[in-house]
Scaffold this motif. Structure first.
Motif, short mmCIF file in Angstrom:
data_model
loop_
_atom_site.label_atom_id
_atom_site.label_comp_id
_atom_site.label_asym_id
_atom_site.label_seq_id
_atom_site.Cartn_x
_atom_site.Cartn_y
_atom_site.Cartn_z
N SER A 116 0.85 -1.19 0.00
CA SER A 116 0.00 0.00 0.00
C SER A 116 0.89 1.24 0.00
O SER A 116 2.10 1.16 0.22
CB SER A 116 -0.94 0.01 1.22
OG SER A 116 -0.22 0.27 2.40
N GLN A 165 -4.85 2.93 2.85
CA GLN A 165 -5.65 1.86 2.24
C GLN A 165 -6.09 2.30 0.86
O GLN A 165 -6.24 3.48 0.60
CB GLN A 165 -6.85 1.55 3.14
CG GLN A 165 -6.48 1.23 4.58
CD GLN A 165 -5.57 0.02 4.70
OE1 GLN A 165 -5.56 -0.86 3.85
NE2 GLN A 165 -4.78 0.00 5.76
N PRO A 166 -6.44 1.36 -0.05
CA PRO A 166 -6.45 -0.07 0.27
C PRO A 166 -5.09 -0.73 0.05
O PRO A 166 -4.21 -0.16 -0.58
CB PRO A 166 -7.46 -0.62 -0.74
CG PRO A 166 -7.28 0.25 -1.94
CD PRO A 166 -6.97 1.62 -1.40
N GLN A 167 -4.98 -1.93 0.57
CA GLN A 167 -3.82 -2.75 0.30
C GLN A 167 -4.10 -3.59 -0.95
O GLN A 167 -5.21 -4.04 -1.17
CB GLN A 167 -3.52 -3.66 1.49
CG GLN A 167 -3.12 -2.87 2.74
CD GLN A 167 -2.93 -3.72 3.95
OE1 GLN A 167 -2.78 -4.93 3.86
NE2 GLN A 167 -2.94 -3.10 5.12
N SER A 185 -14.85 0.79 0.55
CA SER A 185 -14.46 1.09 1.92
C SER A 185 -15.35 2.18 2.50
O SER A 185 -16.13 2.82 1.78
CB SER A 185 -13.00 1.54 1.97
OG SER A 185 -12.83 2.73 1.22
N ARG A 218 -9.42 -1.29 10.01
CA ARG A 218 -8.10 -0.74 10.28
C ARG A 218 -8.04 -0.22 11.71
O ARG A 218 -8.92 0.53 12.16
CB ARG A 218 -7.80 0.42 9.33
CG ARG A 218 -6.40 0.99 9.51
CD ARG A 218 -6.12 2.11 8.53
NE ARG A 218 -6.84 3.34 8.84
CZ ARG A 218 -6.74 4.45 8.12
NH1 ARG A 218 -5.97 4.46 7.04
NH2 ARG A 218 -7.41 5.53 8.46
#
Lengths: 112, 113
Positions: free
Chosen positions: A94, A99-101, B49, B93
Motif C-alpha cells: 500500500s 488503504q487499500p492494500q 471502503s 483498520r
C-alpha cells in the motif's frame, strides 16, 4: 503487468526444511505486508515494512524472518518448517500505510 | 479473540436480487473499514471502503453501511450477478499509521443464474 507478484505459487516441502517466499510490487508503494491465511480462512497480519523498516511484527515464531532489500521487495524466510506452517501466505502493498492494500495471489505452503 | 466477525460462512442468492453480507466488530478504535472480494487461487481484491465518520458509501452496485452504535457493517450488492460469486472479506483498520488490518473469516457468496 502483475502489480504484486509472489513466487512460488505452490511450495511443498518436508518438515524441518528452510524455505523462502519472494514478493515484488511494481506499484511504487512504500509499505509491504505479509499475511497468513490458515485452515480456518482467517487472514492474519504477520509483518509490515515501510521503506525497508519493520513497522509491524505480530506474535510470530522467530523461525519467520522477513527481509526487505528495497521498498519494492519483501521476502519471507522460514526456518525449520513445522506442520502448523501449512497455510496460504499473501503479500500485499500500500501507499504509506494507507488503504487499500493490494494483494498478491498467494503462496500455498504444504508441509509433509 | 476475533475482533472482526462474519457470522455467515455462506450466502446464496438469485441473480438480479440483493445480496447482503454482514460484519460485526468489537474494537471501537477501528477508524476505517474495507470489503475485499476473493476468487479461488487469487489474492483478495479491494472492493469498497468506508470511514468511521460516515454511515454509507456507494459505488455502482455496491453499497456499504456502517452502524457504529451497533458495531456492525454490511455490504449490499444490487443487482447480484453470477460474476459476484466469490468469498467476501470484511476488514477493519486499527487507528494508527501502520496500515494494520484485521480481517473477518469471510463469507462465500453464490449467485445463481
Amino acid at each position: 503487468d502483475t502489480a504484486v507478484s509472489q513466487t512460488p505459487k505452490y511450495l511443498v516441502t518436508q518438515m524441518g526444511n528452510d524455505k523462502s517466499i519472494k514478493c515484488e510490487q511494481n506499484l511504487g508503494h512504500d509499505t509491504m505486508y505479509w499475511y497468513k491465511q490458515d485452515s480456518k480462512k482467517f487472514l492474519k497480519i504477520m509483518f509490515s515494512y515501510n521503506n525497508k523498516e519493520l513497522i509491524i511484527n505480530e506474535t510470530v515464531p522467530n523461525r519467520f524472518s522477513p527481509k526487505s532489500p528495497d521498498k519494492a521487495h519483501l521476502n519471507l524466510h522460514i526456518n525449520s518448517l513445522e506442520l502448523g506452517d501449512s497455510a496460504v501466505y499473501f503479500c500485499a502493498s500500500s501507499d504509506q500505510g494507507n488503504q487499500p492494500q493490494h494483494f498478491g495471489d498467494g503462496t500455498r505452503l504444504s508441509i509433509l | 479473540d476475533q475482533q472482526v466477525k462474519q457470522n455467515s460462512p455462506s450466502l446464496s442468492v438469485q441473480e438480479g436480487r440483493i445480496s447482503i453480507l454482514n460484519c460485526d466488530y468489537t474494537n471501537s478504535m477501528f477508524d476505517y473499514f474495507l470489503w475485499y472480494k476473493k476468487y479461488p487461487a487469487e489474492g483478495p481484491t479491494f472492493l469498497i471502503s468506508i470511514s468511521s465518520i460516515k454511515d454509507k458509501n456507494e459505488d455502482g452496485r455496491f453499497t456499504v453501511f456502517l452502524n457504529k452504535s451497533a458495531k456492525h457493517l454490511s455490504l449490499h450488492i444490487v443487482p447480484s450477478q453470477p460474476g459476484d460469486s466469490a468469498v467476501y472479506f470484511c476488514a477493519a483498520r486499527v487507528y494508527s499509521n501502520t496500515g494494520k488490518l484485521i480481517f473477518g473469516q469471510g463469507t462465500t457468496l453464490q449467485v445463481k443464474p
